[in-house]
Scaffold this motif. Sequence first.
Motif, mmCIF file in Angstrom:
data_model
loop_
_atom_site.group_PDB
_atom_site.id
_atom_site.type_symbol
_atom_site.label_atom_id
_atom_site.label_comp_id
_atom_site.label_asym_id
_atom_site.label_seq_id
_atom_site.Cartn_x
_atom_site.Cartn_y
_atom_site.Cartn_z
ATOM 1 N N THR A 154 0.839 -1.198 0.000
ATOM 2 C CA THR A 154 0.000 0.000 0.000
ATOM 3 C C THR A 154 0.869 1.240 0.000
ATOM 4 N N PHE A 155 0.230 2.372 -0.177
ATOM 5 C CA PHE A 155 0.893 3.660 -0.064
ATOM 6 C C PHE A 155 1.371 3.748 1.385
ATOM 7 N N SER A 156 2.658 3.478 1.614
ATOM 8 C CA SER A 156 3.058 3.150 2.977
ATOM 9 C C SER A 156 2.891 4.256 4.019
ATOM 10 N N PRO A 157 2.873 5.542 3.653
ATOM 11 C CA PRO A 157 2.560 6.525 4.693
ATOM 12 C C PRO A 157 1.227 6.252 5.412
ATOM 13 N N VAL A 158 0.326 5.534 4.749
ATOM 14 C CA VAL A 158 -0.935 5.175 5.410
ATOM 15 C C VAL A 158 -0.671 4.369 6.680
ATOM 16 N N PRO A 220 1.090 0.280 -4.668
ATOM 17 C CA PRO A 220 2.033 0.324 -5.788
ATOM 18 C C PRO A 220 1.783 -0.695 -6.899
ATOM 19 N N THR A 221 0.786 -1.526 -6.812
ATOM 20 C CA THR A 221 0.720 -2.673 -7.728
ATOM 21 C C THR A 221 0.046 -2.357 -9.063
ATOM 22 N N GLY A 222 -0.765 -1.301 -9.097
ATOM 23 C CA GLY A 222 -1.491 -0.959 -10.315
ATOM 24 C C GLY A 222 -2.786 -1.728 -10.516
ATOM 25 N N GLY A 455 8.846 -3.142 -4.772
ATOM 26 C CA GLY A 455 7.526 -3.383 -4.191
ATOM 27 C C GLY A 455 7.545 -3.712 -2.715
ATOM 28 N N TYR A 456 8.512 -4.538 -2.302
ATOM 29 C CA TYR A 456 8.498 -4.995 -0.911
ATOM 30 C C TYR A 456 8.618 -3.837 0.075
ATOM 31 N N ARG A 457 9.187 -2.725 -0.410
ATOM 32 C CA ARG A 457 9.347 -1.579 0.484
ATOM 33 C C ARG A 457 8.009 -0.920 0.797
ATOM 34 N N MET A 458 6.985 -1.283 0.050
ATOM 35 C CA MET A 458 5.661 -0.741 0.328
ATOM 36 C C MET A 458 4.760 -1.793 0.967
ATOM 37 N N LEU A 472 8.397 -4.752 -9.128
ATOM 38 C CA LEU A 472 8.856 -3.362 -9.167
ATOM 39 C C LEU A 472 7.661 -2.465 -9.453
ATOM 40 N N ARG A 473 7.641 -1.300 -8.845
ATOM 41 C CA ARG A 473 6.625 -0.308 -9.204
ATOM 42 C C ARG A 473 7.246 0.667 -10.197
#
Lengths: 503, 503
Positions: A154-158, A220-222, A455-458, A472-473
């Motif tokens: 997800t949008f990780s700031p969430v 990030p997945t689209g 991707g994994y970073r999100m 990858l995003r």
Amino acid sequence: MLADLEKKYASFLSKRMEHRRMVKFWDDEVLGDDVIELTAGMPNEQFFPIKAIDMTIVNKPFESDHDTSKHMHARMSTYEPKSLPIARSFQYNEVEGLPQLRSFIRYLVNKINKPAYSEEDWEVLLSSGSCDSMFKFFECFCDESSTVLMEEFTFSPVISHVRATGAECIPLKMNLTKDPKTQGIDVDYLTDLLENWETGPYKKHNKPRVLYTICTGQNPTGVTIPVENRKKIYALAQKHDFLILEDDPYGYLSFPAYNSENPMKNDYLEENFTIEKYVNDFLVDSFLTIDTDARVVRMETFSKVFSPGLRLGFLVGNKFIINNLLEYAEITTRAPSGVSQAVLYSTLETLAEYQEGDNREDKAVVHEALFKGWMHWIMKVASEYTHRRNITLKAMYETEAYKKGYFTVVEPSAGMFVGVKVKWDHAPKKPENIPEEMKKLDRYLVKNGIKTVLGYRMGVCTEFSHDNSDFLRVTIAYARDDNQLVEASHRIGTGIEEFFKNM
Amino acid sequence: MLADLEKKYASFLSKRMEHRRMVKFWDDEVLGDDVIELTAGMPNEQFFPIKAIDMTIVNKPFESDHDTSKHMHARMSTYEPKSLPIARSFQYNEVEGLPQLRSFIRYLVNKINKPAYSEEDWEVLLSSGSCDSMFKFFECFCDESSTVLMEEFTFSPVISHVRATGAECIPLKMNLTKDPKTQGIDVDYLTDLLENWETGPYKKHNKPRVLYTICTGQNPTGVTIPVENRKKIYALAQKHDFLILEDDPYGYLSFPAYNSENPMKNDYLEENFTIEKYVNDFLVDSFLTIDTDARVVRMETFSKVFSPGLRLGFLVGNKFIINNLLEYAEITTRAPSGVSQAVLYSTLETLAEYQEGDNREDKAVVHEALFKGWMHWIMKVASEYTHRRNITLKAMYETEAYKKGYFTVVEPSAGMFVGVKVKWDHAPKKPENIPEEMKKLDRYLVKNGIKTVLGYRMGVCTEFSHDNSDFLRVTIAYARDDNQLVEASHRIGTGIEEFFKNM
């Protein structure tokens, strides 16, 4: 009825909300015209240094600088236009947003994503963009006792927003496939999780009160959750009594299915393409449209279809929820920028499409004209994004790496992001630690002159998403031009090839 | 040093701050020019519908519409001016504010209110106005264990901000006198309260961690704390270890002392009036200027000297505090409106006063030119407010009610507010319940065509402030013109007379 909504949803409020009430010193007495009011601490508009603003508005994105004949012009001055002059927009304003803009947005929601419950029971609230919207939502509805479900990536700031309230984030399995009928939240997984909560992995936490989802063109997945699955998820929300917070920054950037026979096909450019076709066939129905209970809150933003620097967005939800968010806004940020609202509203008025003989004093007529102009603008934006998606996918599919089966593409049907998923079948070995391996891939990509987001970073939880985190995003939004997207896609192919070779 | 600041001030953070940390998915890798970045989810600037903005800027407040020869012009387009083009300001921006604006603000603070500690240890942070600033401050530094001191009458939404964190508001006695040497917080009362906390009325609460003060042109009383008292209050802050949150929206609107012999005297209009005179003799020194410990946080806003609809303000404080506020901003509102920042910065650039031969590539030269232009603008605003103050006081002092000694005026030396205090000496009786009596007075005022704010409605605790709450807040900021202020002042006199007659 507000009272019914309150009865149904008051228990969802966070504990801290009881202290969060505005202390007002003013009364709302209606005074005669002859009464001089020396009450509000607001400066006379003649103190503002700006007397007039003239704006040049383009006909479409990426319009050539030389094509000035197509440019449109807007003008605001201290007292003109009457609909929203500087004396009004640059002044202290309503915390909920300027009424002009707010009532247009209501019209927009009604046309595109009409909630499935009584029109009297829902409301819209302007905000300073979606981060501002979601921070307010989570503060009002989450505390240490809350559990929030969200897509595993997800949008990780969430995640920060949720944790800031003391609440817990629980990831949901996602299907990262090419097939639009199965993309997004894994509904079987979700059903099982909810049905067996007390014996499941999160039994120590309370049952969820909120599901947060970026359901269209997900970051990030689209991926986009198909309507059939939205209905199933909604039924689960009813059964297990949670709210759905739908975050939809990308929905307007809707793509026709990618046509591998005719990669550059762009339906938006076809002659008989209409607003109706766009709204009915292209835009994916919001959870609002199936929300019979009033348990969905939808967030939109003007960042992607106008500009991020506006810092303007809005929330739609039932009046009880919106009233609480408004009250919270009153004791935090107060109103969004009036200057931003003026720039947006003036642009909407300039883009408006009136018919001959239209009565411009009639609000419904004005709203419909604004709606048409605005839809045509965002369809042009969506068309450009479709072109970029086409260019990118075509270039990716041309690479040797793709042909060799080293990666697949999670074909997006909306948004800014293309997910590139590594396929390990042809790799020397399937790695034991995928995030570590993806970091290595990133080094090969950068060496080949391309930087993407891993991707994994999100991910909400690295362990939970280990197997799924081999993507990858890739953003198609910022690239300078087609050539850059093609070049980038080729470099991704080359990078993956080199990475496989050296594994 | 940041580490020292942290050691000193970490214990001031609210309990919830430990959960309030940003989860980031991006890294800050510096890449070569040849690397294509498809990382950030931001749209290319050519997606923005606005290509250019032209602004007309006035030479002074209330400039005639016909006086167009004095108007100035500013232009922003997608890539011009290089200092801040639309491609930059309308894009996603730094949460702390655009660097152009932020570094100018730093210059401004340094010129006017230089903190008394090392320049390396303080920082500025932009916000979406002072409500946004203070909500962030209180959330970061207050929780259920906190006690916050504030003037007994205050901008009452502040009470909501404090209570929203679970903290307690404690009112401080104020001197509402004509004498500028004793106005504002009663220092003896404060000293006694702090020295005898454990046996005093608030002994159940923890000792205060924060003093919130609107120390110049206070809202609602109009009073200004004299510099000598600021020093005493600061010494108490050191001794009892609390932070001072200085809210200064009105400080720039500084007045020379009212001259009853020559009521319309306006020093700003004198020929030899300079920026130096304004800064050194007129502006009251901020608590920052005596802040050797780095325990003061100052808030300013552009609402009163530019326009409220900008929703722009800033905080100044030590780096540890500002870093925490910034991190909190990252997980709440994110950046203030870039559109507002662009409008403000473009205006500053237009007002800038360069000397012949100035090197405009030199940042210090640019800052000094911006500073001069901006100071001259706000001096014109302050001059207009001085004129309004003169008009109002003169008209009030002309009334029969004043001559009969029915009210006094808390003469302001800055700001938008004039406090009108009822004198009961000549009343048939001193009322037992002052707030109730003030409500009656309000009815007489409205009957006479004048609406003001009843002071007691802005009290922290009605009982605590009972005897002091016999004043009206009269705003000089919004009135259309001089005549309206004169008429309003006369009506206040008449209303008070009628009220006394019918008591």
